[in-house]
Design a protein around this motif. Structure first.
Motif, PDB file in Angstrom:
ATOM      1  N   ARG A 275      19.529  22.397  38.024  1.00  0.00           N
ATOM      2  CA  ARG A 275      20.540  22.165  36.975  1.00  0.00           C
ATOM      3  C   ARG A 275      21.452  20.994  37.340  1.00  0.00           C
ATOM      4  O   ARG A 275      21.839  20.203  36.483  1.00  0.00           O
ATOM      5  N   PHE A 276      21.807  20.888  38.622  1.00  0.00           N
ATOM      6  CA  PHE A 276      22.681  19.813  39.080  1.00  0.00           C
ATOM      7  C   PHE A 276      22.061  18.447  38.777  1.00  0.00           C
ATOM      8  O   PHE A 276      22.741  17.536  38.287  1.00  0.00           O
ATOM      9  N   LEU A 277      20.780  18.304  39.046  1.00  0.00           N
ATOM     10  CA  LEU A 277      20.102  17.040  38.765  1.00  0.00           C
ATOM     11  C   LEU A 277      20.153  16.698  37.286  1.00  0.00           C
ATOM     12  O   LEU A 277      20.462  15.570  36.891  1.00  0.00           O
ATOM     13  N   ALA A 278      19.840  17.687  36.458  1.00  0.00           N
ATOM     14  CA  ALA A 278      19.824  17.460  35.010  1.00  0.00           C
ATOM     15  C   ALA A 278      21.208  17.096  34.493  1.00  0.00           C
ATOM     16  O   ALA A 278      21.355  16.216  33.634  1.00  0.00           O
ATOM     17  N   GLU A 279      22.233  17.751  35.020  1.00  0.00           N
ATOM     18  CA  GLU A 279      23.597  17.595  34.509  1.00  0.00           C
ATOM     19  C   GLU A 279      24.327  16.371  35.062  1.00  0.00           C
ATOM     20  O   GLU A 279      25.279  15.893  34.443  1.00  0.00           O
ATOM     21  N   THR A 280      23.893  15.852  36.221  1.00  0.00           N
ATOM     22  CA  THR A 280      24.649  14.760  36.839  1.00  0.00           C
ATOM     23  C   THR A 280      23.877  13.456  36.994  1.00  0.00           C
ATOM     24  O   THR A 280      24.481  12.397  37.158  1.00  0.00           O
ATOM     25  N   THR A 281      22.549  13.523  36.966  1.00  0.00           N
ATOM     26  CA  THR A 281      21.773  12.300  37.181  1.00  0.00           C
ATOM     27  C   THR A 281      20.958  11.891  35.961  1.00  0.00           C
ATOM     28  O   THR A 281      20.453  10.771  35.904  1.00  0.00           O
ATOM     29  N   GLY A 282      20.794  12.810  35.008  1.00  0.00           N
ATOM     30  CA  GLY A 282      19.962  12.516  33.842  1.00  0.00           C
ATOM     31  C   GLY A 282      18.481  12.666  34.119  1.00  0.00           C
ATOM     32  O   GLY A 282      17.652  12.303  33.281  1.00  0.00           O
ATOM     33  N   PHE A 284      15.322  15.149  34.750  1.00  0.00           N
ATOM     34  CA  PHE A 284      14.865  16.504  34.459  1.00  0.00           C
ATOM     35  C   PHE A 284      13.569  16.740  35.230  1.00  0.00           C
ATOM     36  O   PHE A 284      12.585  16.037  35.020  1.00  0.00           O
ATOM     37  N   VAL A 285      13.600  17.710  36.133  1.00  0.00           N
ATOM     38  CA  VAL A 285      12.434  17.988  36.971  1.00  0.00           C
ATOM     39  C   VAL A 285      12.009  19.444  36.812  1.00  0.00           C
ATOM     40  O   VAL A 285      12.776  20.277  36.334  1.00  0.00           O
ATOM     41  N   GLU A 286      10.806  19.749  37.221  1.00  0.00           N
ATOM     42  CA  GLU A 286      10.398  21.148  37.256  1.00  0.00           C
ATOM     43  C   GLU A 286      11.034  21.809  38.482  1.00  0.00           C
ATOM     44  O   GLU A 286      11.425  21.124  39.434  1.00  0.00           O
ATOM     45  N   PRO A 287      11.146  23.150  38.492  1.00  0.00           N
ATOM     46  CA  PRO A 287      11.873  23.822  39.577  1.00  0.00           C
ATOM     47  C   PRO A 287      11.410  23.453  40.986  1.00  0.00           C
ATOM     48  O   PRO A 287      12.243  23.219  41.865  1.00  0.00           O
ATOM     49  N   ALA A 288      10.101  23.398  41.219  1.00  0.00           N
ATOM     50  CA  ALA A 288       9.622  23.092  42.573  1.00  0.00           C
ATOM     51  C   ALA A 288      10.125  21.737  43.058  1.00  0.00           C
ATOM     52  O   ALA A 288      10.400  21.562  44.246  1.00  0.00           O
ATOM     53  N   SER A 289      10.253  20.783  42.149  1.00  0.00           N
ATOM     54  CA  SER A 289      10.741  19.452  42.513  1.00  0.00           C
ATOM     55  C   SER A 289      12.131  19.514  43.114  1.00  0.00           C
ATOM     56  O   SER A 289      12.478  18.724  44.001  1.00  0.00           O
ATOM     57  N   ALA A 290      12.938  20.437  42.606  1.00  0.00           N
ATOM     58  CA  ALA A 290      14.329  20.531  43.047  1.00  0.00           C
ATOM     59  C   ALA A 290      14.470  21.114  44.440  1.00  0.00           C
ATOM     60  O   ALA A 290      15.557  21.087  45.005  1.00  0.00           O
ATOM     61  N   ALA A 291      13.381  21.607  45.018  1.00  0.00           N
ATOM     62  CA  ALA A 291      13.448  22.159  46.377  1.00  0.00           C
ATOM     63  C   ALA A 291      13.891  21.100  47.376  1.00  0.00           C
ATOM     64  O   ALA A 291      14.631  21.394  48.322  1.00  0.00           O
ATOM     65  N   SER A 292      13.453  19.851  47.175  1.00  0.00           N
ATOM     66  CA  SER A 292      13.853  18.787  48.103  1.00  0.00           C
ATOM     67  C   SER A 292      15.367  18.560  48.040  1.00  0.00           C
ATOM     68  O   SER A 292      16.032  18.425  49.069  1.00  0.00           O
ATOM     69  N   VAL A 293      15.909  18.537  46.831  1.00  0.00           N
ATOM     70  CA  VAL A 293      17.348  18.321  46.651  1.00  0.00           C
ATOM     71  C   VAL A 293      18.142  19.533  47.146  1.00  0.00           C
ATOM     72  O   VAL A 293      19.173  19.385  47.803  1.00  0.00           O
ATOM     73  N   THR A 327      11.513  27.873  31.846  1.00  0.00           N
ATOM     74  CA  THR A 327      12.576  28.035  32.846  1.00  0.00           C
ATOM     75  C   THR A 327      13.831  27.284  32.418  1.00  0.00           C
ATOM     76  O   THR A 327      14.949  27.775  32.581  1.00  0.00           O
ATOM     77  N   ALA A 328      13.650  26.104  31.857  1.00  0.00           N
ATOM     78  CA  ALA A 328      14.796  25.299  31.431  1.00  0.00           C
ATOM     79  C   ALA A 328      15.622  26.022  30.369  1.00  0.00           C
ATOM     80  O   ALA A 328      16.861  25.970  30.384  1.00  0.00           O
TER      81      ALA A 328
END
Length: 351
Positions: A275-282, A284-293, A327-328
Motif C-alpha cells: 500500500r505504501f508504494l501505491a500511495e507514495t510512489t505511484g 502498483f505492484v503485486e503483493p510478492a513484489s512488495a516483499a523487497s520493500v 488483493t488490491a
C-alpha cells in the motif's frame, strides 16, 4: 537506438548464436524509478526496478525469451512449466509467439486470477493439480526428463541467463552496481540471476563494485531462512508461496558471496509496503513484489543501514499490481455514488 529485446541488446553476454531463433516481445529495458518516500525511511538513495513493465507484467519475461528461443533452437514442439502464476503467463505468451505448445501445471485454487487469465488467453493447456507448487514442479521435472517436452522453469539455465540482464541494466543506468540490492525470494531463481549478472559485469570491467544481496521470503514460506523445507507454505504473496526453492543452493551462495542476507517478512509487513508504494510512489505492484520493500523497511527500522546515507539500494519489484486485483480491492471502499450534479460533486470534494 531502438530497443528490440534483451537478447539483441545483450547478445555478446548471452549463450546465443546466429542459429538461435530469437523469440521476443521486446522485453527488458524496464525503468529504474527513484523512490523518495523510501529515502526518508531508510536514509539511502532508493530505486525501484519496475519489472511489472515487461510485456506480460513480470520479470519472468527476461528468462522466458531465452528459454523459448533455445527450446526452438533445439527443435522442441512442447514446453512445460509449474507455476504460481507469472511463469505460466510468460511461458504461454512466448510459446504462442514462438509457435510451440505450452502446458502449465498450477496448484488448484492458489493462483491469482490475473495470471490465470493470461495463461488461458494465450491458449496454454492449464492443468490444476491437487497439491502445491512444489508438487507441480516435481511432476514437471519427471515428465520433461522422460518425454520430448522442454522444461521452462528456472531450473532451465537459460532462464537465469535472461534474468541476469536486469543487473546489466541497473549498472548501465547507475554507472556502477548499487551498494545494496533487495529482492523477493520464492523459487530463488531471480536472486541467483541478479548475482550472476553483477559478477559477470564486474569481471568484464563494465562495473567496478558488487552489491550486498538482500533477499526476503514470506514468513509462511521461508524455507531458506529456517533451513528446512516447508511442506505447506502459506502467504498472501502467491508468487513466493514456495516451500522448496529450485534455486535454493545458488541463492545461499549469492547471499554468502555478497555478504548479504536472506530474511523473512510477515504478510502484514508485505501488505503495508504494498500500500505504501501505491500511495507514495505511484507504482502498483503485486503483493510478492512488495516483499523487497517490506524487507528494506524492516532492516532500516533495525538500524541495518545506519551511517550509510550516501549509499544506493535497488529494490526489484517483480510484477505489476494488475496481476492480482482481488488483493488490491480487498480493503478499499466502493466508489461513492452521487447524482449527476455539479453541486453534489463539489460538496464531496470540499469546494
Amino acid at each position: 537506438m531502438r530497443w528490440t529485446g534483451l537478447i539483441n541488446h545483450y547478445r555478446e553476454y548471452l549463450p546465443v548464436s546466429d542459429k538461435t531463433p530469437v523469440v521476443t516481445l521486446y522485453e527488458g529495458n524496464t525503468p529504474l524509478v527513484p523512490a523518495e518516500s523510501l529515502n526518508k525511511i531508510t536514509g539511502l538513495q532508493v530505486f525501484l526496478k519496475y519489472e511489472g513493465l515487461n510485456p506480460t507484467g513480470s520479470f519472468k519475461d527476461r528468462g522466458m525469451t531465452m528459454a523459448i528461443s533455445k527450446a526452438k533452437e533445439k527443435g522442441a514442439s512442447i514446453v512445460m512449466c509449474a507455476s504460481t502464476g507469472n511463469t505460466s503467463a510468460s511461458a504461454a505468451a512466448y510459446a504462442v509467439r514462438g509457435g510451440v505448445k505450452c502446458v502449465v501445471l498450477i496448484p488448484n485454487g492458489n493462483i491469482a486470477l490475473g495470471k490465470l487469465a493470461q495463461a488461458m488467453i494465450h491458449q496454454a493447456q492449464v492443468i490444476a493439480i491437487d497439491g502445491n507448487f512444489d508438487d507441480a514442479l516435481n511432476l514437471v521435472k519427471d515428465i520433461t526428463a522422460n518425454y520430448p517436452v522442454e522444461l521452462v522453469n528456472s531450473l532451465n539455465p537459460f532462464r537465469i541467463e535472461g534474468q541476469k540482464t536486469a543487473a546489466f541494466e541497473i549498472c548501465d543506468f547507475l554507472g556502477d552496481a548499487p551498494e545494496f540490492h533487495a529482492i523477493p525470494v520464492g523459487n530463488a531463481g531471480n536472486i541467483t540471476a541478479y548475482w550472476k549478472g553483477y559478477k559477470e559485469y564486474k569481471n568484464l570491467g563494465k562495473s567496478q563494485t558488487l552489491p550486498r544481496m538482500l533477499g526476503f521470503q514470506a514468513a509462511g514460506a521461508a524455507p531458506i531462512v529456517h533451513n528446512k523445507i516447508i511442506e505447506k507454505p502459506e502467504t498472501i504473496a502467491t508468487a513466493i508461496r514456495i516451500g522448496n526453492p529450485a534455486s535454493w543452493k545458488s541463492a545461499v551462495q549469492a547471499r554468502d558471496e555478497s555478504q548479504g542476507l536472506i530474511d523473512l517478512v510477515t504478510d502484514d509487513e508485505i501488505l503495508q509496503a504494498y500500500r505504501f508504494l501505491a500511495e507514495t510512489t505511484g507504482i502498483f505492484v503485486e503483493p510478492a513484489s512488495a516483499a523487497s520493500v517490506a524487507g528494506v523497511i524492516k532492516l532500516a527500522k533495525a538500524g541495518y543501514f545506519k551511517g550509510q546515507m550516501s549509499h544506493r539500494i535497488v529494490c526489484t519489484v517483480t510484477g505489476h499490481g494488475l496481476k492480482d486485483p482481488k488483493t488490491a480491492m480487498k480493503e478499499l471502499p466502493e466508489p461513492v455514488v452521487v447524482k449527476s450534479d455539479r453541486k453534489a460533486i463539489l460538496s464531496l470534494i470540499g469546494l
